[in-house]
Motif scaffolding. Structure first.
Motif: not given
Length: 969
Positions: A673-678, A752-760, A762-766
């Motif tokens: 879930p989105p993290t509150p800005p504060q 390899d690091l990019t692959r981890q970032m894609v995994h976690i 890539a599906a988040e709009r932000e």
């Protein structure tokens, strides 16, 4: 060399060509030439001409290696190409083969053995219809008093005309030995195997008397008797009833008295006793117990006299009988005393005098037996179980004493003289003893821990204090062995043990190590009884400052920090202070420093959130200052290990530091879930943002060093893996940095690091945009690298394919971008399928396996499949047909299976087009075989295992290695 079937050579010329190829294979220093010769010879063996040239290669004027190849070729033809022959050719082949066996009866031995294996192969093809009684015929043919077998006169004239009786006897025994061995190693249909087993078992009535006569005869030389023993072992595996061979087995026990035959007799007896089928003959099996017990006196004499070989052999026999047939012998109620005596004999073997492995090697053989016996007793029905527990309880009590005695270290001076290999074997042996003590606990329960505690208390507190340190160490080792795997939370002796530990007088490193490991094994108990930490932690922290206790103290602290982290707040400052001191003091090796950082990570995770950042920054400050100092200097080899070490410390710390460790939303890598800005950022993220400039400075100077870049990527990869979505604030900055790193000096760690970032992410709009931009930059740079081929960068090729396989799986929308060249990416994947590195081929296959399910959803993918799919199929078939090792076949099968499920019509078209070439993918497959392969493959759209079998069979055909087993006739 031309393919065998395409040469116009006469048979004589072909023989010369074969000899030249063998010369090249054995003596040419060029490996490529050797491999070419090997491939050509394999094809030659599969060719029809091999039926003829193999006999010429067996000529008496040929070199032994040429004769051996001829005999091997003959065996290959008989075992794998039997269908080439017409029935009327079988008798002539049999006669000719018998003649050559006689001809080579005096050697060379390697040629004779291969000819005997070929004759055994022939017998298995002819039994039972065409050759009902092969064993009886062979016995008549090769016994010294008989005439030569029919056809022997056809043997080459240059060979010996009549082998001496001794040689004929050895040939006969060799034939009788390899016949059951060849049966066991053959690929046979189940019905055919059962038919042959029954036919061969029926021949035992002929074999057994012959073997007994030869073994009992005083005139039989040693080599003959040794061959008899080996022959019996082979026939036993056929399931011959123990009752039918009991007399011969007892003769084997008699052979133990002959020093020349002792080793061979032991091997045979152990083979016989290890056959589960013996359990069908319970009376015969029970009758062997007294025979084995009859060896007890000799066993004790050998053990007492230091005769390790005899002790080892008799021990193997006793264990084979007791372990293989434990359940059956337990159920023989009328023989319970005999079996108990056998168990006690094995207990004696367990306690063999001396230190393993320097002065005895037998005790290790028995450890599995004690588990088997315990398991069989505990699986009995309740009433019988209680009875046997009462009978064998005393045995297991004595077993504990024996095991702890065997776990004793040798005196320090003696132990110091052991080789490194002996010390490693002893360490492994103690691990096995530890496992055995765990099984004993199942029998004795809490009584075992109480006994250990009473003995330990007597040594530590009693009037006889100051005994051998090995006694205390062994008892602690016993506690540790049980606590590692058994829940001791309800034991009433553990608090007493905790109280004893600080009172132990530690005089050696080995004892101190065991004390530490014992504390570590109680970490889970301490988590449930945190009040006891105050007694234990000071010992651990003191040990942390001693280099000689590096491994044990650091691993123990890490376990305590992991299991007891929520109860360590009162001790946090002390733990952090001592940890910092030893890290800055360079007391421990790098690997132990990494473990220590992981322990600190667990500890910091349990602190109040508001206290974590301050503690973390204070703890890391000296290391970051040191890293900053190194970053200011010009790159030099002496600085590199320190930079990698500090980056490794950060990686290890961030592996375990997670303030949200128990938050349900972070248990799986699903969108958070989105993290509150504060909400404040995670402390790890704050630290990473603070040191990012420093890391970029390091990279600017060390970018061409793959180890430094890999260490930098490791810091972020461990953080991503641990924090998951909490790492989000770092994604834009890290994406930009990775793109700059890779474009300047491409390295697989960035992929390899990019692959981890894609995994976690890539599906988040932000984070979609920065991750997509990073993927596009990396893809463009990588495609540019491989325009010249993949040979110089197999690691990058591997990681690149894994990255795009992950994208197809997690976020295929990336391929809607016009900046991703899907066509070049596809062609790159095809190129990587031809790489010699298995990992690259596996990753490329995974890439295509994930690509084809998106075939209809993504226009760019659909277009490239239509234009380049035929090339992919052609590449796969070339690989299957012989250009790639057979071990990679399953990966190619996965790609074909994925194509078959997602675009079967196109696959059918491409298969038909590529297989039209009569020489593709191999000259050894016919049009009919290729059609059969294509049809069978296209039928399998749901069964992955069947596709693998179809591809494997076709690959064997293409390589001329198809093994269809013996004819079912």
């Amino acid at each position: 060399m031309e393919p065998v079937g395409n040469t116009g050579d006469s048979p004589g010329d072909l023989v010369v060509t074969v000899e030249n190829a063998l010369q090249q294979l054995y003596y040419d220093p060029d490996m490529e030439q050797k491999n070419a010769a090997q491939r050509w010879l394999t094809q030659a063996q599969a060719s029809p001409q091999a039926w003829h040239f193999c006999w010429a290669l067996l000529g008496p004027d040929k070199l032994p290696e040429v004769q051996f190849f001829g005999a091997s070729t003959l065996h290959t033809k008989i075992s794998h190409h039997w269908a080439d022959l017409q029935p009327d050719q079988h008798p002539g082949l049999r006669t000719q083969l018998l003649s050559h066996v006689l001809c080579f009866s005096s050697g060379p031995r390697m040629v004779l053995t291969r000819l005997c294996v070929a004759l055994a192969s022939l017998a298995l093809n002819l039994v039972p219809q065409a050759w009902p009684k092969p064993v009886a015929d062979l016995v008549r043919a090769f016994q010294p008093e008989t005439e030569p077998p029919e056809g022997a006169a056809a043997a080459p004239q240059e060979g010996p005309q009549e082998p001496p009786p001794h040689a004929r006897c050895l040939v006969l025994l060799e034939l009788l030995t390899v016949l059951p061995e060849e049966f066991q190693s053959s690929r046979l249909a189940q019905a055919r195997r059962a038919q042959l087993r029954e036919a061969l078992a029926g021949e035992w009535a002929t074999v057994c008397p012959l073997l007994r006569r030869l073994l009992q005869s005083p005139d039989s030389p040693g080599p003959v008797k040794q061959r008899v023993l080996r022959c019996l072992a082979g026939w036993t595996a056929l399931g011959v009833a123990l009752e039918e061979s009991r007399g011969l087995v007892e003769d084997c026990f008699s052979a133990l008295g002959d020093a020349e035959l002792f080793d061979a007799a032991v091997e045979t007896i152990v083979t016989v006793l290890s056959q589960p089928d013996c359990q069908r003959c319970r009376a015969a099996l029970g009758g062997l117990i007294p025979v084995v017990l009859g060896l007890r006196e000799r066993l004790e004499a050998a053990a007492g006299g230091g005769d390790m070989e005899t002790t080892h052999g008799i021990c193997r026999i006793a264990v084979a009988l007791g372990e293989t047939h434990s359940r059956v012998l337990l159920e023989q109620v009328d023989q319970w005393q005999d079996y108990l005596a056998l168990v006690n004999m094995i207990l004696f073997c367990t306690g063999s005098p001396g230190h393993y492995p320097v002065s005895e090697t037998s005790s290790s053989l028995t450890l599995t037996f004690w588990y088997t016996l315990q398991d069989d007793i505990m699986s009995l029905e309740e009433e019988r179980q209680a009875l046997y527990l009462s009978v064998y309880r005393e045995v297991y009590v004595r077993l504990v004493e024996v095991l702890l005695q065997k776990a004793h270290y040798a005196p320090e001076e003696e132990y110091a003289s052991w080789s490194a290999d002996d010390k490693e074997q002893f360490r492994t042996y103690r691990v096995d003893i530890s496992d055995t003590l765990m099984y004993v606990y199942e029998m004795l329960g809490a009584e075992l821990l109480s006994s250990l505690y009473e003995q330990l208390g007597g040594l530590v507190l009693g009037p006889g204090r100051g005994g051998a340190w090995q006694d205390i160490e062994a008892l602690l080792f016993g506690f540790q062995s049980i606590a590692e795997t058994i829940d001791v939370n309800y034991s009433d002796v553990i608090p007493g043990l905790i109280g004893l530990l600080p009172r132990i007088s530690i005089s050696t490193v080995l004892l101190a190590d065991t004390v530490m490991y014992t504390i570590g094994s109680l970490a889970e108990w301490l988590a449930d009884h945190p009040v006891m930490l105050v007694k234990i932690l000071p010992m651990v922290l003191q040990g942390l400052a001693k280099p000689e206790l590096s491994v044990s103290s650091v691993s123990t602290l890490k376990r305590i920090c992991r299991e007891c982290q929520h109860d360590l707040a009162p001790y946090a400052n002390d733990i952090i202070r001592v940890s910092q001191d030893v890290l800055l003091g360079d007391i421990h090796k790098s690997s132990q420093c990494m473990w220590l950082m992981q322990g600190v990570g667990f500890l910091l995770s349990s602190l109040p959130v508001e206290a974590v950042l301050g503690s973390l920054q204070a703890f890391l400050s000296p290391h970051i200052q040191r890293l900053d100092s190194l970053a200011q200097q010009q790159p030099c080899p002496s600085n590199k290990p320190s930079i990698i070490h500090i980056l490794g410390l950060l990686s290890s710390l961030f592996t375990t530091l997670d303030i949200n460790r128990h938050a349900p939303s972070l248990e799986t890598a699903v969108p958070a879930p989105p993290t509150p800005p504060q909400a404040p950022h995670n402390p790890v993220v704050v630290v990473l943002q603070q040191v990012l400039t420093l890391i970029q400075n390091i990279l600017s100077k060390w970018l061409n060093d793959s180890e430094v870049v890999e260490a930098v990527c490791g810091v972020f990869e461990k953080s991503v893996r641990t924090l998951l979505h909490g790492f989000g604030p770092m994604v834009p900055q890290l994406s930009a940095m990775l793109g700059q790193i890779y474009c300047t000096y491409p390295q697989s760690s960035a992929l390899d690091l990019t692959r981890q970032m894609v995994h976690i992410f890539a599906a988040e709009r932000e984070f979609f945009s920065p991750v997509q931009d990073l993927v596009e930059v990396l893809t463009s740079a990588t495609l540019a690298i491989f325009q010249q081929g993949p040979r110089d960068h197999p690691d990058i090729a591997d990681s690149f394919m894994q990255l795009h396989a992950q994208i197809f799986k997690r976020k295929p929308d990336f391929y809607l971008s016009e900046h991703l060249d899907v066509s070049s990416l596809f062609c790159c994947g095809v190129m990587f399928l031809k790489c010699p590195e298995a990992g690259t081929v596996r990753s490329a296959s995974l890439f295509f396996t994930e690509l084809f399910p998106r075939f209809k959803d993504l226009p760019a993918v659909g277009a490239v499949v239509l234009s380049e799919g035929r090339l992919l199929v052609q590449t796969l078939l070339q690989a299957v047909g012989g250009e790639a090792p057979r071990s990679l076949g399953d990966h190619f099968s996965e790609v074909l299976f994925s194509m078959n499920r997602n675009c079967v019509g196109l696959l059918a078209q491409w298969l038909e087009e590529t297989l039209q070439d009569p020489t593709f993918p191999s000259t050894l497959v016919s049009v009919q075989q290729k059609d059969a392969f294509r049809q069978r493959l296209l039928r399998e759209q749901t069964n992955r295992r069947q596709v693998k079998d179809v591809v494997k069979e076709f690959s064997l055909l293409c390589r001329g290695q198809q093994g269809v087993g013996y004819s079912t006739q």
